[in-house]
Design a protein around this motif. Sequence first.
Motif, PDB file in Angstrom:
ATOM      1  N   ASN A 145     -24.716  10.831  44.666  1.00  0.00           N
ATOM      2  CA  ASN A 145     -23.275  11.491  45.094  1.00  0.00           C
ATOM      3  C   ASN A 145     -22.547  10.128  45.812  1.00  0.00           C
ATOM      4  OD1 ASN A 145     -23.904  14.448  44.764  1.00  0.00           O
ATOM      5  ND2 ASN A 145     -25.466  13.986  46.231  1.00  0.00           N
ATOM      6  N   ASN A 168     -25.410  12.622  40.212  1.00  0.00           N
ATOM      7  CA  ASN A 168     -23.838  12.952  40.346  1.00  0.00           C
ATOM      8  C   ASN A 168     -22.996  11.702  40.591  1.00  0.00           C
ATOM      9  OD1 ASN A 168     -24.315  15.691  40.282  1.00  0.00           O
ATOM     10  ND2 ASN A 168     -24.950  16.014  42.274  1.00  0.00           N
ATOM     11  N   GLY A 188     -25.899  15.000  36.183  1.00  0.00           N
ATOM     12  CA  GLY A 188     -24.638  15.112  36.622  1.00  0.00           C
ATOM     13  C   GLY A 188     -23.840  13.626  36.417  1.00  0.00           C
TER      14      GLY A 188
END
Length: 323
Positions: A145, A168, A188
């Motif tokens: 992330n 991600n 992701g």
Amino acid sequence: MASELCKTISVARLEKHKNLFLNYRNLHHFPLELLKDEGLQHLERLYMKRNSLTTLEEAEGDAAVLPFPVSCQGCASLGLQPENLAQKLPNLVELYLHSNNIVVVPEAIGSLVKLQCLDLSDNALKIVCPEIGRLRALRHLRLANNQLQFLPPDLGRSRELQYVYVDNNIHLKGLPSYLYNKVIGCSGCGAPIQVSEAKLLSFSSGQLTVFLPAEVKAIGTENDHVLPLQELAMRCLYHTCHRFLKDLNFLSPISLPRSLLELLHCPLGHCHRCSEPMFTIVYPKLFPLRETPMAGLHQGRTTVSFVAYCCSTQCLQTFDLLS
């Protein structure tokens, strides 16, 4: 809040705490109190989760001039010095910095020689300094992330590093081939990026395209049998210095242009086939994850590829990810 923070750190120093929790403190800067006097010699785990850190630099007005080469764009303004971290937090084993707003990590992080776990997930990282890949004791690295588009070529070269999570990072398409056979989280990743947004060199193979680290200035192919003169000179100088000087610090800044001296201290990476250092050019080779035995573990949740960074056409032709 500042006095409470100083008190917490002072108590940890006096009582020789092994764990220090500085979560939810609304910190904007790395606390200088951690590095005062003798530091925290017994500290093993430092938690600074869910603060407001944007960098690991010192508070404005306290930043020092860095006495060492800066190998990562954006790190020059950071106030943390390698000798400070190494001397003041010599036994740090785990560092938790997730859920902040950190954009770049300074090369000083590479001085934490005992660090085994580093959590930088849920930040705003665009750059990972190469020094992270050189933490020889590091076993767990969490970078999920963030906003990464590439990883340092040497990441995973250490046998100790076993767990890497980059889930991600939507524009991350390439993983250094050193990470093959490690435990990887990359769900992701691999979303397309607009050409107008790309300021990095890219490499394509078939329908696959990956972006290379910002430090890479040239890409070699199977037809480029002769290395550029600057690359040959840098490799020769590197081997000569390591053979006769042992310590590159003996080189005077006057003996080389500053940019080349910094590059000599910190190569782009090492060949994934033969470990030769590379300075101005790499020969990349792609291995789509979906075409490896690891594909079943990710079940189509990622479109990333492993990238082998080679030093010559010979290594490019002979490198095999599965061998």
